[in-house]
Scaffold this motif. Structure first.
Motif, PDB file in Angstrom:
ATOM      1  N   GLU A   1     -10.930 -22.864  27.159  1.00 24.36           N
ATOM      2  CA  GLU A   1     -12.146 -23.505  27.044  1.00 24.36           C
ATOM      3  C   GLU A   1     -12.579 -23.489  28.541  1.00 24.36           C
ATOM      4  OE1 GLU A   1     -12.904 -27.659  26.107  1.00 24.36           O
ATOM      5  OE2 GLU A   1     -10.703 -28.015  26.426  1.00 24.36           O
ATOM      6  N   TYR A   2     -11.950 -23.429  29.635  1.00 26.78           N
ATOM      7  CA  TYR A   2     -12.418 -23.490  30.645  1.00 26.78           C
ATOM      8  C   TYR A   2     -12.628 -22.082  31.463  1.00 26.78           C
ATOM      9  CZ  TYR A   2     -10.953 -28.317  31.284  1.00 26.78           C
ATOM     10  OH  TYR A   2     -11.068 -29.770  30.856  1.00 26.78           O
TER      11      TYR A   2
ATOM     12  N   GLN B   1     -14.611 -24.992  35.538  1.00 29.44           N
ATOM     13  CA  GLN B   1     -15.404 -24.838  34.402  1.00 29.44           C
ATOM     14  C   GLN B   1     -16.275 -23.482  34.330  1.00 29.44           C
ATOM     15  OE1 GLN B   1     -15.446 -26.898  30.961  1.00 29.44           O
ATOM     16  NE2 GLN B   1     -15.584 -24.691  30.407  1.00 29.44           N
TER      17      GLN B   1
ATOM     18  N   THR C   1     -14.348 -15.434  33.919  1.00 30.50           N
ATOM     19  CA  THR C   1     -13.368 -15.085  34.433  1.00 30.50           C
ATOM     20  C   THR C   1     -12.707 -13.640  34.205  1.00 30.50           C
ATOM     21  OG1 THR C   1     -12.253 -17.353  33.715  1.00 30.50           O
ATOM     22  CG2 THR C   1     -10.520 -15.743  34.517  1.00 30.50           C
TER      23      THR C   1
ATOM     24  N   ASP D   1      -5.859 -22.738  24.212  1.00 27.81           N
ATOM     25  CA  ASP D   1      -6.396 -24.083  24.721  1.00 27.81           C
ATOM     26  C   ASP D   1      -5.136 -24.852  24.934  1.00 27.81           C
ATOM     27  OD1 ASP D   1      -9.188 -23.797  24.514  1.00 27.81           O
ATOM     28  OD2 ASP D   1      -9.191 -24.067  22.462  1.00 27.81           O
TER      29      ASP D   1
ATOM     30  N   ALA E   1      -9.833 -28.936  37.169  1.00 25.43           N
ATOM     31  CA  ALA E   1     -10.148 -27.660  36.891  1.00 25.43           C
ATOM     32  C   ALA E   1     -11.611 -27.107  36.927  1.00 25.43           C
ATOM     33  CB  ALA E   1      -9.449 -27.058  35.753  1.00 25.43           C
TER      34      ALA E   1
END
Length: 312
Positions: free
Chosen positions: A28-29, A7, A11, A24, A5
């Motif tokens: 966290e990404y 990071q 977003t 989560d 994924a």
């Protein structure tokens, strides 16, 4: 599907927040999340909701001119043991700062509690003889005291079950209760109650919280990097937007239990008490830590500041 994924630093999401952006391990990404309204006709009932300062301010109990300690709510704390007296002290600390009119403590750590908090009403006669309460907190540091857990669960008032109490509470007994029950497991405790691996809970927090709430007929506050509050009756699960990784410290959950217990005693529903307690506790953790290591007692001391921050 699991795999590699990105990071992200930022977003951008359209229409509404998606569960993975709030919970989560996906959260966290996501980095900073920016919502863009594109005029979608969204469903009335969301899958998730997150309280904000204004929502919490409306729910926080505020004493009126005619209030006395019983109108404000009296919470009973059945916690601690000879091995873990600190759990009792920290739960009482959270309760005293959670707006309760009085705190009644029962258990073997009475000397430690009264030394630290002389305003506490201490008894060694068990929950049935502790006096009038509007809610109970049972379990933190309780060891194998199944008798006390059973006695508290038999009370016809709201009950918060935490830590050792979760291990000792029988599912059938919890389901049969008429008064509200709020369970506050971390991922390891939730996994044990569900009979699955901890990794399964941590990888599917939303499903785990819902499953546990349905199985026990209780409201579940699943603690962790994302704290969720799920009700057995279904509806939107609340995700807590406050907190800090510095809250991952021994005794922090005991403070949260006492705080939520006070809110139950003040008359909040189990869902609201759990959600508001998690919000204020998370904010207190941020304020106490301020980017540095923090102890559970520091978090308890910061609850009034967090309370004022919400109301301010």
């Amino acid at each position: 599907m699991r795999g590699v994924a990105v990071q992200a630093d930022l977003t951008v999401t359209f229409g509404t927040h998606k569960p993975g952006l709030l919970i989560d391990p996906a959260r966290e990404y996501a980095g900073s999340v920016r919502l863009v309204d594109i005029g979608l006709d969204l469903p009335v009932e969301p899958e998730l909701e997150a309280l904000q300062h204004a929502d919490v301010a409306e729910l926080l109990p505020v004493p009126r001119a005619e209030s006395d300690k019983y109108r404000r709510g009296v919470v009973g704390i059945a916690a601690g043991s000879a091995r873990y007296p600190g759990a009792a002290v920290l739960a009482v600390a959270g309760a005293l700062r959670g707006g309760a009119g009085a705190v009644r403590y029962v258990g073997p750590a009475g000397d430690a509690v009264i030394t630290r908090f002389p305003e506490t009403l201490v008894s060694d006669q068990g929950p049935k003889h502790a006096g009038r309460v509007q809610a109970w907190v049972v379990g933190p540091g309780a060891g194998d005291d199944a008798a006390t857990v059973g006695e508290v669960l038999a009370a016809d008032v709201p009950v918060l079950v935490d830590a050792d109490g979760l291990r000792l509470a029988e599912a059938g007994v919890v389901r049969a209760r008429r008064a509200p029950t709020l369970m506050t497991p971390h991922a390891g405790e939730a996994a044990a109650l569900l009979g699955v691996d901890r990794a399964e809970v941590e990888g599917g927090r939303l499903a785990a919280a819902r499953e546990l709430a349905g199985r026990y007929g209780a409201t579940v506050l699943l603690k962790g990097s994302t704290t969720l509050v799920a009700d057995s009756g279904g509806g939107a699960v609340r995700v807590n937007p406050t907190g800090t990784s510095w809250l991952a410290t021994a005794g922090s959950g005991d403070v949260l239990s006492g705080l939520a217990g006070s809110l139950l005693a003040a008359g909040l529903s189990a869902v609201d008490a759990g959600s508001v307690a998690a919000y204020v506790h998370g904010l207190a953790g941020r304020l106490a830590a301020d980017g540095a290591p923090v102890g559970a007692h520091d978090v308890a001391e910061a609850v009034p500041e967090a309370w004022r921050n919400v109301l301010g």
